[in-house]
Scaffold this active site. Structure first.
Site, PDB file in Angstrom:
ATOM      1  N   ASP A   1       0.832  -1.202   0.000  1.00  0.00           N
ATOM      2  CA  ASP A   1       0.000   0.000   0.000  1.00  0.00           C
ATOM      3  C   ASP A   1       0.869   1.256   0.000  1.00  0.00           C
ATOM      4  OD1 ASP A   1      -2.350   1.641   0.313  1.00  0.00           O
ATOM      5  OD2 ASP A   1      -1.993   1.656   2.467  1.00  0.00           O
TER       6      ASP A   1
ATOM      7  N   ARG B   1      -9.074  13.525  -9.322  1.00  0.00           N
ATOM      8  CA  ARG B   1      -8.559  13.230  -7.972  1.00  0.00           C
ATOM      9  C   ARG B   1      -8.293  11.749  -7.748  1.00  0.00           C
ATOM     10  NH1 ARG B   1     -12.436  14.559  -3.787  1.00  0.00           N
ATOM     11  NH2 ARG B   1     -10.750  13.912  -2.434  1.00  0.00           N
TER      12      ARG B   1
END
Length: 159
Positions: free
Chosen positions: A63, A109
């Site tokens: 991650d 975004r």
């Protein structure tokens, strides 16, 4: 492989935090724009079963590295909206390993990235696909990044 630029770290992040006593303290380097890596060797404290790193720790590393690949600007912050991890082989403790992150497409975004943990002989041990969301800049107008410890740490400061 040439490491071109060390990325900032923080005080408390579990993966990169310099002062997090339980943290991994990984350091990330840009290889080229949109591609980062970190070399690491984890203690047995992070095992799920003897000799193998816990799957949650593996996911955290994947991650972090995937997100960092999308950190084109050092103070652009993002969060993970989705993380899909594939555990291919046990990730051994007390072994030199490398994690790579590669930036993918960006749509407003929302951005995409991938990451993978490899053995030093190039075997892929685990990989991930990420969907990331920008944190609006307005949420950081009153945040003191220096107080957070968000900066590039010199090698002699790494402990």
């Amino acid at each position: 492989m040439k490491l071109t630029e060390k990325q900032p770290g923080s005080k408390s992040c579990f993966v990169c935090g310099r002062e997090n006593l339980a943290g991994l303290k990984l350091e990330f380097y840009m290889i080229e724009p949109g591609k980062v890596c970190s070399y690491f060797n984890l203690h047995e404290h992070y095992e799920g079963y003897p000799g193998a790193i816990h799957g949650g720790i593996i996911a955290a590393i994947l991650d972090e590295c995937g997100g960092r690949a999308q950190m084109i600007e050092p103070n652009r912050f993002i969060v993970t909206a989705q993380l899909c991890v594939r555990y291919r082989r046990p990730v051994p403790s007390r072994t030199d390993l490398v994690v790579y992150g590669v930036a993918g497409e960006r749509r407003g975004r929302v951005s995409f990235a991938s990451s993978e943990i490899q053995s030093m002989d190039g075997k892929i041990l685990a990989d991930a696909e990420l969907v990331l969301m920008d944190i609006p800049e307005s949420q950081f107008t009153d945040v003191d990044l220096e107080a957070m410890g968000w900066r590039v740490y010199l090698d002699e400061e790494v402990g």
